[in-house]
Design a protein around this motif. Structure first.
Motif, PDB file in Angstrom:
ATOM      1  N   ALA A 275       0.847  -1.183   0.000  1.00 49.64           N
ATOM      2  CA  ALA A 275       0.000   0.000   0.000  1.00 49.64           C
ATOM      3  C   ALA A 275       0.887   1.239   0.000  1.00 49.64           C
ATOM      4  O   ALA A 275       1.996   1.233   0.549  1.00 49.64           O
ATOM      5  CB  ALA A 275      -0.911   0.006   1.225  1.00 49.64           C
ATOM      6  N   THR A 276       0.409   2.301  -0.630  1.00 44.18           N
ATOM      7  CA  THR A 276       1.155   3.545  -0.664  1.00 44.18           C
ATOM      8  C   THR A 276       0.268   4.686  -0.184  1.00 44.18           C
ATOM      9  O   THR A 276      -0.946   4.689  -0.413  1.00 44.18           O
ATOM     10  CB  THR A 276       1.644   3.883  -2.080  1.00 44.18           C
ATOM     11  OG1 THR A 276       0.506   4.115  -2.927  1.00 44.18           O
ATOM     12  CG2 THR A 276       2.498   2.762  -2.656  1.00 44.18           C
ATOM     13  N   THR A 277       0.877   5.655   0.491  1.00 42.24           N
ATOM     14  CA  THR A 277       0.179   6.878   0.878  1.00 42.24           C
ATOM     15  C   THR A 277       1.003   8.056   0.388  1.00 42.24           C
ATOM     16  O   THR A 277       2.196   7.935   0.100  1.00 42.24           O
ATOM     17  CB  THR A 277      -0.026   6.980   2.398  1.00 42.24           C
ATOM     18  OG1 THR A 277       1.242   7.129   3.048  1.00 42.24           O
ATOM     19  CG2 THR A 277      -0.720   5.737   2.942  1.00 42.24           C
ATOM     20  N   PHE A 278       0.357   9.209   0.325  1.00 44.57           N
ATOM     21  CA  PHE A 278       1.051  10.410  -0.137  1.00 44.57           C
ATOM     22  C   PHE A 278       0.555  11.611   0.637  1.00 44.57           C
ATOM     23  O   PHE A 278      -0.645  11.762   0.876  1.00 44.57           O
ATOM     24  CB  PHE A 278       0.808  10.647  -1.628  1.00 44.57           C
ATOM     25  CG  PHE A 278       1.291  11.988  -2.116  1.00 44.57           C
ATOM     26  CD1 PHE A 278       2.644  12.302  -2.071  1.00 44.57           C
ATOM     27  CD2 PHE A 278       0.405  12.940  -2.590  1.00 44.57           C
ATOM     28  CE1 PHE A 278       3.104  13.543  -2.501  1.00 44.57           C
ATOM     29  CE2 PHE A 278       0.850  14.176  -3.031  1.00 44.57           C
ATOM     30  CZ  PHE A 278       2.201  14.480  -2.979  1.00 44.57           C
ATOM     31  N   GLY A 279       1.505  12.457   1.037  1.00 45.14           N
ATOM     32  CA  GLY A 279       1.133  13.693   1.708  1.00 45.14           C
ATOM     33  C   GLY A 279       2.136  14.784   1.426  1.00 45.14           C
ATOM     34  O   GLY A 279       3.338  14.533   1.302  1.00 45.14           O
TER      35      GLY A 279
END
Length: 532
Positions: A444-448
């Motif tokens: 899973a990847t997240t971005f901020g």
């Protein structure tokens, strides 16, 4: 398994017994009634800080319903004075709901053009300055504590650019804060004192969200009225009749069974909802080594691209729907999919209250306090330490730094943190990079954007399950901007925040790499994707 009428779900039958037991516990322990009774023992020992005095969000929609005429009159007075722009200066809980309202509603019924600044990146500050004229702009300074460093810096900048005109400023803060005192001294146009028993990430339906929504001309009656109507359902004791109780039990129980990557699939009418909900879920539940990792704005992939740590939450709007063929394939492959109906941006208030209640219930399931943020202060303290001393020596990497983070699959996740000026083009490049990483690794990847994510998912990064891997993207600033009254610039503040967070992550033994972006950020991210 019985479902509330508003919810559709396809879950793994292996989880049925555990979910049935959780529903029985929710009924037996009278969870819904005890939440509305503000019984802090649901989430730990009685009297612990930031529990009983953080439940004002439960009835804020009912209370704000009586304030809507005043908010509309205030917005009308601003327009009557010839102002055309409104700028929210805030961070985290003070900026994310306004940003979602801005993107979802746009400008309606002669409302002001709404902007949100929640970045210390010099280019982002300059972009805002180029988009407005201070003479016809209202600045909405929003901070629960009244001391948020990013908001204080932005206020100093735009106070000077506005010619120090108090009638061009509004404050939204808690009673007795330094911001409230400053606003009174400078004779701000209006000071909105928020309920101090509402934490930032639960404040969307308070003045924090509704003042910007009113200025933009949003339909406040629908936004608040639908939340009020939902509040009656949330008092039901049976999960079959209470969508918030059902959803919180399911998400919490699945996370206990290692399906802790809550992946949001959102239809176009409220496409930006992930910006708000990822803070709610991450900061509320990511602590004591547990939590739920919210995954927002990751492109949909084929079923084989996902690990067994996923659960999908589809917010579907039948009138403005996305292509559901890929989502259907996920459900057919046996991946857990929950669907919630949405009826346009006017439904955001109901949806926000639903997720707030579900998050509080999931905290009960996981055994964590969903209202504190014990690990956030560490990055703030380290930022202050970096600002006060010599910059630390942090060796950046090249494309190999990214590859070094991708030698693990689920349950690890990769958090991409960009200390870069936000733009739709960069969002698109990052989305493509995330899809490539997911398809190759099943992670899973997240971005901020930094420093926004420090007030959103930063708590989860440090306090949640220790399976995160972190990639920082930073830039060298050719043209910086001073912060009036401070010995540092916006660029120095942004770099200190990046340095501070990286150092805290490394102190906790978490894998983190930094890449310095040179030239056009979009092209740089495209090159990173090519290296994979």
């Amino acid at each position: 398994m019985p479902l509330p009428s508003a919810i559709a779900a396809r879950l793994d039958r292996h989880d049925d017994a555990a979910l049935a037991a959780r529903f029985r516990s929710a009924r037996g322990e009278e969870v819904a009634a005890r939440i509305f009774a503000r019984d802090d023992r649901l989430w730990g020992p009685p009297g612990q800080p930031e529990v009983a005095d953080r439940l004002g969000w439960l009835d804020i929609a009912d209370r704000m319903a009586a304030e809507l005429d005043d908010l509309r009159a205030f917005a009308a007075s601003v327009r009557a004075d010839g102002l055309r722009h409104a700028v929210v200066l805030g961070m985290g809980g003070s900026s994310l709901a306004p940003e979602v309202f801005r993107r979802s509603f746009g400008t309606r019924d002669g409302g002001l053009l709404l902007h949100v600044l929640d970045s210390t990146d010099p280019a982002a500050v300059r972009d805002l300055e180029a988009a407005i004229d201070p003479d016809d702009t209202l600045f909405v300074v929003s901070s629960k504590s009244g001391t948020t460093i990013e908001t204080t810096a932005a206020l100093a900048r735009f106070w000077r650019l506005s010619g120090e005109r108090g009638d061009r400023f509004v404050a939204i803060t808690d009673p007795g804060t330094p911001l409230a005192a400053l606003a009174a001294r400078r004779r701000f146009r209006r000071i909105f004192l928020n309920d101090p028993e509402i934490g930032g990430r639960y404040s969307a339906l308070s003045y924090v969200g509704l003042v910007p929504a009113a200025l933009a001309g949003a339909d406040l009656d629908e936004l608040v009225g639908r939340a009020v109507a939902l509040g009656r359902e949330l008092r039901e004791e049976d999960p079959e009749d209470n969508p918030g109780l059902w959803l919180g039990c399911v998400l919490g129980e699945l996370a206990r069974r290692r399906r802790d990557k809550l992946t949001f699939l959102v239809d176009p009418s409220i496409a930006s909802f992930g910006l708000w909900v990822e803070q709610l879920v991450a900061e509320s539940l990511g602590k004591r080594g547990m939590g739920i990792v919210p995954v927002a704005d990751e492109p949909v992939g084929a079923p084989e691209a996902y690990g067994n740590d996923r659960v999908f939450l589809h917010l579907h709007d039948d009138e403005h729907a996305r292509d559901d063929s890929a989502l259907g394939r996920l459900a057919e492959a046996g991946l857990p999919v929950i669907a919630l109906p949405v009826s346009g941006p006017e439904d955001l208030g109901r949806l926000m209250l639903l997720l707030e209640f579900a998050t509080a219930v999931a905290g009960w399931v996981l055994g964590v306090n969903p209202f504190d943020q014990p690990n956030v202060q560490a990055a703030k303290d380290k930022t202050a330490e970096v600002l006060a001393g010599e910059p630390p020596r942090i060796k950046p990497g090249g494309p190999e730094a990214l590859r070094a983070l991708l030698d693990a699959g689920p349950p690890s996740y990769l958090a991409i943190q960009a200390y870069l000026p936000p733009s739709p083009a960069l969002d698109g490049a990052i989305a493509d990079l995330r899809a490539e990483i997911r398809d190759r690794t099943m992670m899973a990847t997240t971005f901020g954007y930094g420093p926004r994510y420090l007030h959103s998912t930063g708590q989860l990064h440090k306090g949640g399950p220790p399976v995160g891997r972190f990639l920082q993207l930073v830039a060298e600033h050719e043209a910086d901007i001073p912060v009036p009254g401070e010995p540092y610039t916006f660029g120095a503040l942004e770099r200190a925040q990046a340095d501070g967070d990286l150092l805290v992550l490394r102190e906790q033994g978490l894998p983190v790499e930094r890449i310095v972006v040179r030239g056009d950020p979009v092209e740089a991210v495209r090159r990173l994707e090519e290296t994979l």
